[in-house]
Design an enzyme around this catalytic site. Sequence first.
Site, PDB file in Angstrom:
ATOM      1  N   ASP A  36       0.823  -1.227   0.000  1.00  0.00           N
ATOM      2  CA  ASP A  36       0.000   0.000   0.000  1.00  0.00           C
ATOM      3  C   ASP A  36       0.850   1.267   0.000  1.00  0.00           C
ATOM      4  O   ASP A  36       0.636   2.167   0.830  1.00  0.00           O
ATOM      5  CB  ASP A  36      -0.934   0.019   1.210  1.00  0.00           C
ATOM      6  CG  ASP A  36      -1.660  -1.286   1.447  1.00  0.00           C
ATOM      7  OD1 ASP A  36      -2.119  -1.882   0.465  1.00  0.00           O
ATOM      8  OD2 ASP A  36      -1.777  -1.700   2.617  1.00  0.00           O
ATOM      9  N   GLU A 246     -11.642   0.122  -3.215  1.00  0.00           N
ATOM     10  CA  GLU A 246     -10.773   0.665  -2.166  1.00  0.00           C
ATOM     11  C   GLU A 246      -9.572   1.333  -2.829  1.00  0.00           C
ATOM     12  O   GLU A 246      -9.481   1.422  -4.054  1.00  0.00           O
ATOM     13  CB  GLU A 246     -10.286  -0.440  -1.228  1.00  0.00           C
ATOM     14  CG  GLU A 246      -9.407  -1.486  -1.918  1.00  0.00           C
ATOM     15  CD  GLU A 246      -9.004  -2.635  -0.998  1.00  0.00           C
ATOM     16  OE1 GLU A 246      -9.457  -2.671   0.163  1.00  0.00           O
ATOM     17  OE2 GLU A 246      -8.231  -3.496  -1.460  1.00  0.00           O
TER      18      GLU A 246
END
Length: 348
Positions: A36, A246
């Site tokens: 991420d 997301e």
Amino acid sequence: MAGAAVFCFTQASAQQKKDSIKYLSEPLIKNIYTADPSAHVFNGKIYIYPSHDIDAGIPENDNGDHFAMRDYHILSLDKIGGPVTDHGVAIDIKDIPWAGRQLWAPDAAYKNGTYYLYFPLKNKEDVFQIGVATSKHPAGPFKAQSNPIPGSFSIDPAVFVDDNGTTYMYFGGIWGGQLQRWKDGRYDANGSKTDLLNDDAPSLNCKVVKLKNNMLEFDGPVHDAVVLDSAGHPLLTKDHDRRFFEGSWMHKYKGKYYFTYSTGDTHFLAYAIGTSPEGPFTYAGHFMLPVQGWTTHHSIIEFKGKWYIFYHDTELSGKTSLRNVKMTRLYHNADGTIRMINTFTVQK
């Protein structure tokens, strides 16, 4: 589908031994597992704010319980292709007063001499909210505020500072990110585990909100960052290849706002373009094919006149919950579209 093929491939060690895999990029670091990656240019250097994956010994499930991160390490590099510095632990879950569990994908911003680290974390009631920590240095250490940002919920904060200095936060994620449990404006502990459970309804959208000048509070109401199709209609829940899941990000290119995000269970990175940072945005296509591994989460920056994307895959471990961050060039075509990226190939 392509995403399902990638997921099966990452789980099949026998298949990995048979196939010769050519990766587009090398992991930026190998001493820890990271994912991420939110990248920013501060003081002429690239700083990367990733999740820190650990082997928590928890079986994989759709809620993401196996992603049981407990701290953040910040990375930096002076030049593309140069050595990457791991600055060590920037903040630990034990030092966050309101912490429950699971430090998921963070982001960072700078304003008025202070660096801000934004992070999603489940509170003591197991509900995700977004916290903020501050430091005078981009690599930390960071000190957390005593409470989460009032009115915050769900996951994946991404902070964008526009040319006029106005700052926006984009956040939200369905499934384990709990966004679907806020559909009526308050948290429903017994709500859906996936989405709105209505395939023909407009899909859930990422949220966008302005931040106050203190960078610690929302400035006004939270809005939907609506993604529309080419005919001006909202994307539908059943449109898993295009709808928001997301991992949102925002970058600005030639006066247009590029809202980018993950489609989640179909494993693409998609983008939509608008004339306002708050949307609406018109869906423009995919720009990254599924990586090796289930999740896809990214950031995009301009550095010394060139554009780069930071992402993760599972090259080092072959396990969905133990990922490694990478980077590669990103190209905008003359017509404003983004060139497709394929992060690996398999050669028999």
